[in-house]
Write a protein that holds these residues in place. Structure first.
Motif, mmCIF file in Angstrom:
data_model
loop_
_atom_site.group_PDB
_atom_site.id
_atom_site.type_symbol
_atom_site.label_atom_id
_atom_site.label_comp_id
_atom_site.label_asym_id
_atom_site.label_seq_id
_atom_site.Cartn_x
_atom_site.Cartn_y
_atom_site.Cartn_z
ATOM 1 N N PHE A 137 1.355 -1.257 0.424
ATOM 2 C CA PHE A 137 0.214 -0.251 0.171
ATOM 3 C C PHE A 137 0.869 1.394 0.183
ATOM 4 O O PHE A 137 0.418 1.810 -0.828
ATOM 5 C CB PHE A 137 -0.947 0.447 1.685
ATOM 6 N N LEU A 138 2.224 1.153 1.096
ATOM 7 C CA LEU A 138 2.335 2.372 1.069
ATOM 8 C C LEU A 138 3.643 3.013 -0.524
ATOM 9 O O LEU A 138 3.923 3.884 -0.671
ATOM 10 C CB LEU A 138 3.820 2.625 2.218
ATOM 11 N N THR A 139 4.255 1.587 -1.006
ATOM 12 C CA THR A 139 4.682 1.848 -1.737
ATOM 13 C C THR A 139 3.199 2.704 -3.825
ATOM 14 O O THR A 139 4.243 2.861 -4.217
ATOM 15 C CB THR A 139 4.990 0.699 -2.260
ATOM 16 N N THR A 140 2.496 1.745 -3.237
ATOM 17 C CA THR A 140 1.336 2.170 -4.166
ATOM 18 C C THR A 140 1.199 4.061 -4.069
ATOM 19 O O THR A 140 0.470 4.522 -4.639
ATOM 20 C CB THR A 140 0.042 1.563 -4.100
ATOM 21 N N LEU A 141 1.554 4.351 -2.654
ATOM 22 C CA LEU A 141 0.655 5.411 -2.286
ATOM 23 C C LEU A 141 1.607 6.208 -2.795
ATOM 24 O O LEU A 141 1.971 7.902 -3.173
ATOM 25 C CB LEU A 141 0.091 5.569 -0.521
ATOM 26 N N LEU A 186 -14.870 -13.378 9.442
ATOM 27 C CA LEU A 186 -14.731 -14.694 8.986
ATOM 28 C C LEU A 186 -14.828 -15.086 7.990
ATOM 29 O O LEU A 186 -14.395 -15.907 7.088
ATOM 30 C CB LEU A 186 -16.736 -15.811 9.997
ATOM 31 N N SER A 187 -14.603 -13.932 7.150
ATOM 32 C CA SER A 187 -14.315 -13.143 5.794
ATOM 33 C C SER A 187 -13.209 -12.544 5.082
ATOM 34 O O SER A 187 -12.671 -13.082 4.130
ATOM 35 C CB SER A 187 -15.484 -13.497 4.641
ATOM 36 N N SER A 188 -12.411 -12.145 6.294
ATOM 37 C CA SER A 188 -11.422 -11.303 6.157
ATOM 38 C C SER A 188 -10.702 -10.840 7.272
ATOM 39 O O SER A 188 -11.324 -10.225 8.072
ATOM 40 C CB SER A 188 -12.145 -9.645 5.577
ATOM 41 N N PRO A 189 -9.033 -12.412 7.342
ATOM 42 C CA PRO A 189 -8.717 -11.708 8.817
ATOM 43 C C PRO A 189 -7.378 -11.603 8.692
ATOM 44 O O PRO A 189 -6.605 -10.711 9.490
ATOM 45 C CB PRO A 189 -8.663 -13.600 8.786
ATOM 46 N N ASP A 190 -7.644 -10.022 7.050
ATOM 47 C CA ASP A 190 -6.167 -9.545 7.306
ATOM 48 C C ASP A 190 -6.920 -8.352 6.189
ATOM 49 O O ASP A 190 -6.459 -7.591 6.051
ATOM 50 C CB ASP A 190 -5.812 -10.289 6.171
ATOM 51 N N SER A 191 -7.681 -7.437 7.162
ATOM 52 C CA SER A 191 -8.386 -6.145 6.579
ATOM 53 C C SER A 191 -7.330 -5.229 6.974
ATOM 54 O O SER A 191 -7.263 -5.080 8.513
ATOM 55 C CB SER A 191 -9.953 -6.661 6.817
ATOM 56 N N LEU A 192 -7.118 -4.526 6.164
ATOM 57 C CA LEU A 192 -6.276 -3.045 7.287
ATOM 58 C C LEU A 192 -6.711 -2.035 7.419
ATOM 59 O O LEU A 192 -8.134 -2.012 5.740
ATOM 60 C CB LEU A 192 -5.236 -2.934 5.756
ATOM 61 N N ARG A 209 -10.621 12.296 13.918
ATOM 62 C CA ARG A 209 -9.942 10.791 12.241
ATOM 63 C C ARG A 209 -10.633 11.034 11.619
ATOM 64 O O ARG A 209 -11.715 11.163 11.534
ATOM 65 C CB ARG A 209 -8.958 9.774 13.028
ATOM 66 N N ASN A 210 -9.848 10.257 10.624
ATOM 67 C CA ASN A 210 -11.307 10.324 9.250
ATOM 68 C C ASN A 210 -10.476 8.600 9.241
ATOM 69 O O ASN A 210 -9.079 8.037 9.230
ATOM 70 C CB ASN A 210 -10.535 10.722 7.750
ATOM 71 N N CYS A 211 -11.386 7.751 8.528
ATOM 72 C CA CYS A 211 -11.047 6.173 8.504
ATOM 73 C C CYS A 211 -11.268 5.738 6.705
ATOM 74 O O CYS A 211 -12.238 6.119 6.301
ATOM 75 C CB CYS A 211 -11.700 5.066 9.165
ATOM 76 N N ILE A 212 -10.046 4.856 6.307
ATOM 77 C CA ILE A 212 -10.849 4.110 5.356
ATOM 78 C C ILE A 212 -10.542 3.423 6.009
ATOM 79 O O ILE A 212 -9.630 2.389 6.764
ATOM 80 C CB ILE A 212 -9.580 4.567 4.724
ATOM 81 N N SER A 213 -11.752 1.840 5.390
ATOM 82 C CA SER A 213 -11.178 0.448 5.931
ATOM 83 C C SER A 213 -11.230 -0.935 5.187
ATOM 84 O O SER A 213 -11.531 0.231 3.907
ATOM 85 C CB SER A 213 -13.013 0.024 6.635
ATOM 86 N N ASN A 214 -11.023 -1.572 4.871
ATOM 87 C CA ASN A 214 -11.053 -3.513 4.652
ATOM 88 C C ASN A 214 -10.237 -2.932 3.413
ATOM 89 O O ASN A 214 -10.723 -3.046 2.416
ATOM 90 C CB ASN A 214 -12.496 -3.707 4.024
ATOM 91 N N VAL A 215 -9.078 -2.615 3.669
ATOM 92 C CA VAL A 215 -8.484 -2.292 2.618
ATOM 93 C C VAL A 215 -7.186 -3.777 2.148
ATOM 94 O O VAL A 215 -6.002 -4.113 3.526
ATOM 95 C CB VAL A 215 -7.019 -1.185 2.781
ATOM 96 N N ARG A 216 -7.426 -3.981 1.633
ATOM 97 C CA ARG A 216 -7.126 -5.911 1.351
ATOM 98 C C ARG A 216 -7.357 -5.954 -0.550
ATOM 99 O O ARG A 216 -8.481 -5.190 -1.173
ATOM 100 C CB ARG A 216 -7.557 -6.842 1.363
ATOM 101 N N TYR A 222 -6.201 -1.573 -3.237
ATOM 102 C CA TYR A 222 -4.272 -0.256 -2.602
ATOM 103 C C TYR A 222 -4.462 0.860 -3.605
ATOM 104 O O TYR A 222 -4.426 1.876 -2.762
ATOM 105 C CB TYR A 222 -2.717 -0.944 -3.313
ATOM 106 N N GLU A 223 -4.894 0.693 -5.032
ATOM 107 C CA GLU A 223 -4.708 1.695 -5.831
ATOM 108 C C GLU A 223 -6.312 2.888 -5.508
ATOM 109 O O GLU A 223 -6.170 3.892 -5.135
ATOM 110 C CB GLU A 223 -5.047 1.721 -6.850
ATOM 111 N N ALA A 224 -7.290 2.077 -4.726
ATOM 112 C CA ALA A 224 -8.536 2.320 -4.326
ATOM 113 C C ALA A 224 -8.362 3.397 -3.363
ATOM 114 O O ALA A 224 -8.864 4.694 -3.202
ATOM 115 C CB ALA A 224 -9.716 1.834 -4.402
ATOM 116 N N ALA A 225 -7.385 2.792 -2.345
ATOM 117 C CA ALA A 225 -7.927 3.375 -1.237
ATOM 118 C C ALA A 225 -6.240 4.553 -1.194
ATOM 119 O O ALA A 225 -6.769 5.575 0.136
ATOM 120 C CB ALA A 225 -7.109 2.363 0.496
#
Length: 265
Positions: A137-141, A186-192, A209-216, A222-225
């Motif tokens: 994600f950071l390399t995309t950003l 139960l369908s997303s053990p790795d959501s950032l 704060r602002n939050c962006i959820s479910n990045v994976r 990554y591009e949309a986030a």
């Protein structure tokens, strides 16, 4: 001709809808219970969610990956001494341990110009998320942040979102962005999750704060986030705030950039 035996599994008439969602729908039925395959899949997902919560973050590997990608890094840990305390005492995960606070303060003291942005990569409730998604994600950003003064990436253990406030305050950052493992489903053990706070300091509330959820890859890409975060960063710098006063209107811009002809319609 003898009657054929009934099939062991009764298919659900909604079965065709399963291709649109990862939710557990239209699983069928075997007698009064679930068929074996979806029952085993549920047990596997439950085990993966538990592992995500308890698995420690391999910070050495993450530091190496970030440095290989061209980022400077710092190490940090919250006041929670171990995972058990972290899970039972959320307050300890929101403040820096004394050693980490001293180390980060020393780094800030040796830096002449404070950063505009500091990124914190935190284990949170899913070390899987931080380990799998933070670096790509950071390399995309990063190409979108031309002109921004970026501080070191802080890798934080036993961390809650608010830990970033203390880190950003010590580093004198204008904005802190926390990349943290979200509570696994139960369908997303790795959501950032991504949380940004303008003028971070200890005591900031979640309303600031602002939050962006479910990045994976299976959720928000990554591009949309990166597009959404870049928009929010620019607006935070312009308005000098984050939280309820900063509205995320990036979806309309994203739709326009994907379909320039929409401007003519």
């Amino acid at each position: 001709m003898a009657d054929q035996p009934a099939p062991p599994v009764d298919d659900n008439p909604w079965d065709a809808l399963r291709r649109f969602t990862n939710a557990r729908i239209a699983l069928g039925r075997a007698g009064s219970s679930l068929p074996t395959a979806p029952l085993l899949a549920f047990n596997l997902s439950h085990a993966q969610a538990r592992d995500a919560v308890h698995q420690p973050l391999d910070t050495a590997v993450l530091h190496d990956a970030l440095r290989a990608a061209g980022f400077e890094t710092l190490d940090a840990a919250s006041a929670a001494p171990d995972r058990d305390h972290y899970l039972r005492r959320p307050d300890l995960g929101r403040k820096l341990g004394d050693t980490s606070a001293a180390s980060i303060a020393a780094h800030a003291g040796a830096t002449s110009e404070p950063p505009e942005i500091v990124f914190v990569v935190a284990d949170g409730l899913s070390a899987f998320a931080a380990a799998r998604h933070a670096v790509p994600f950071l390399t995309t950003l990063r190409p979108k942040l031309d002109g921004w003064r970026i501080g070191p990436v802080v890798v934080a253990r036993q961390a809650r979102v608010a830990l970033g406030d203390g880190i950003g305050e010590l580093l004198r950052a204008r904005i802190v962005v926390v990349l943290i493992g979200e509570r696994p489903g139960l369908s997303s053990p790795d959501s950032l999750g991504i949380y940004l706070t303008y003028e971070p300091r200890t005591g900031r509330s979640d309303a600031e704060r602002n939050c962006i959820s479910n990045v994976r890859p299976e959720g928000l890409t990554y591009e949309a986030a990166a597009f959404k975060l870049h928009y929010l960063l620019n607006e935070a710098r312009r308005l000098k705030l984050t939280g309820v006063g900063l509205k995320d209107e990036s979806d309309a811009l994203l739709a326009t950039s994907a379909n320039p002809d929409a401007l003519e319609n």
